[in-house]
Design a protein around this motif. Structure first.
Motif, PDB file in Angstrom:
ATOM      1  N   GLU A 111       8.079   5.326   0.006  1.00 38.79           N
ATOM      2  CA  GLU A 111       6.688   5.519  -0.422  1.00 38.79           C
ATOM      3  C   GLU A 111       5.716   4.593   0.288  1.00 38.79           C
ATOM      4  O   GLU A 111       4.517   4.872   0.367  1.00 38.79           O
TER       5      GLU A 111
ATOM      6  N   GLY B 240      -0.129   5.026   0.444  1.00 36.75           N
ATOM      7  CA  GLY B 240      -1.311   5.818   0.766  1.00 36.75           C
ATOM      8  C   GLY B 240      -2.517   4.916   0.838  1.00 36.75           C
ATOM      9  O   GLY B 240      -2.519   3.933   1.578  1.00 36.75           O
ATOM     10  N   GLU B 241      -3.526   5.183   0.031  1.00 37.52           N
ATOM     11  CA  GLU B 241      -4.724   4.347  -0.004  1.00 37.52           C
ATOM     12  C   GLU B 241      -4.756   3.437  -1.230  1.00 37.52           C
ATOM     13  O   GLU B 241      -5.742   2.739  -1.463  1.00 37.52           O
ATOM     14  N   LYS B 242      -3.690   3.441  -2.018  1.00 31.78           N
ATOM     15  CA  LYS B 242      -3.648   2.629  -3.231  1.00 31.78           C
ATOM     16  C   LYS B 242      -2.762   1.403  -3.036  1.00 31.78           C
ATOM     17  O   LYS B 242      -1.776   1.447  -2.307  1.00 31.78           O
ATOM     18  N   ARG B 243      -3.144   0.331  -3.704  1.00 34.19           N
ATOM     19  CA  ARG B 243      -2.315  -0.867  -3.724  1.00 34.19           C
ATOM     20  C   ARG B 243      -1.542  -0.902  -5.031  1.00 34.19           C
ATOM     21  O   ARG B 243      -2.112  -0.706  -6.103  1.00 34.19           O
ATOM     22  N   VAL B 244      -0.238  -1.140  -4.916  1.00 34.81           N
ATOM     23  CA  VAL B 244       0.637  -1.138  -6.094  1.00 34.81           C
ATOM     24  C   VAL B 244       1.437  -2.439  -6.124  1.00 34.81           C
ATOM     25  O   VAL B 244       1.511  -3.170  -5.134  1.00 34.81           O
ATOM     26  N   LYS B 245       2.043  -2.712  -7.273  1.00 33.93           N
ATOM     27  CA  LYS B 245       2.833  -3.940  -7.412  1.00 33.93           C
ATOM     28  C   LYS B 245       4.255  -3.772  -6.891  1.00 33.93           C
ATOM     29  O   LYS B 245       4.927  -4.745  -6.574  1.00 33.93           O
TER      30      LYS B 245
ATOM     31  N   GLU C 285       0.835  -1.200   0.000  1.00 27.84           N
ATOM     32  CA  GLU C 285       0.000   0.000   0.000  1.00 27.84           C
ATOM     33  C   GLU C 285       0.869   1.249   0.000  1.00 27.84           C
ATOM     34  O   GLU C 285       1.802   1.377   0.795  1.00 27.84           O
TER      35      GLU C 285
ATOM     36  N   THR D 252       3.363   2.608   2.698  1.00 28.05           N
ATOM     37  CA  THR D 252       2.604   2.835   3.931  1.00 28.05           C
ATOM     38  C   THR D 252       2.442   1.544   4.713  1.00 28.05           C
ATOM     39  O   THR D 252       2.679   1.493   5.920  1.00 28.05           O
TER      40      THR D 252
END
Length: 217
Positions: A113, A102-107, A100, A115
């Motif tokens: 960056e 922030g509030e986004k899920r990334v690969k 995560e 969280t």
């Protein structure tokens, strides 16, 4: 031997770091580029440390830990890391399942960056095994180290039951059925197997068991 450091060179490589010899150390080092021999002051970026929240799933339970990562580190989904908060004696090898920012899920992301890290403990895993017994299917479970390999076509003992592995469903959704394929337990969602029966001595009409039939002694 001269100290060496990898930094950008304003003369020949202003964007990509290259190797330099350190001519003067300290807070304001002076270096000489090994590519073009240009002598210039170097700005050395200090490595920062970040404490990042990690949510670990282990079996049916989830718990929260923290881990330390440096500004030089990047992380990707499906990476294997050791979670160590640096304060306790507890360490957990995990497989990263989500990241995560922030509030986004990334690969993938750099440590600065991130969280939250989501992961699955892989020191020990419980593998679900569906065993076919005629028209019935019985669910069994086997606890093994995350690196333990199950091999299609081979036999395993589960709760005193001997089974032969027929198919393995992987956590990414794929299904393996080719004999000889080995899959580590940490990647397995479910195993499909059949029970193996062993004939005891004297079962069936063997030549030995028929000896003396119809004869009087």
């Amino acid at each position: 031997m001269k100290d060496e450091i990898e930094v950008v060179c304003p003369s020949c490589s202003p964007k990509i770091p290259v190797m330099h010899d350190v001519l003067k150390g300290g807070q304001n080092p002076v270096v000489q580029c090994q590519e073009c021999e240009n002598v210039h002051p170097a700005e050395i970026e200090k490595v920062k440390t970040f404490k990042i929240k990690v949510i670990i799933s282990k079996g049916e339970e989830s718990f929260t830990q923290t881990t330390l990562m440096t500004s030089e580190e990047d992380l990707m989904v499906e990476d294997e890391i050791i979670v160590d908060d640096g304060e306790s004696d507890e360490v957990y090898p995990i497989l990263v399942t989500a990241i995560e920012v922030g509030e986004k899920r990334v690969k993938g992301a750099s440590a600065s960056e991130i969280t939250t890290i989501w992961g699955r403990a892989i020191d020990e895993v419980v593998v679900k095994i569906a065993v076919h017994r005629g028209r019935k299917t019985e669910p069994l479970h086997k606890r093994v180290p995350g690196g333990y390999e199950f091999i299609i076509g081979q036999e395993e003992t589960v709760d005193k039951t001997k089974v032969r592995i027929k198919k393995i469903k992987i956590r990414d959704g794929s299904l393996e059925s080719k004999t000889g394929i080995a899959v580590p337990a940490k990647f397995i969602k479910r195993i499909f197997a059949e029970e193996v029966f062993r004939k005891s001595w004297g079962d069936g009409k063997t030549q030995w068991s028929m000896k003396g039939k119809g004869r009087s002694w």
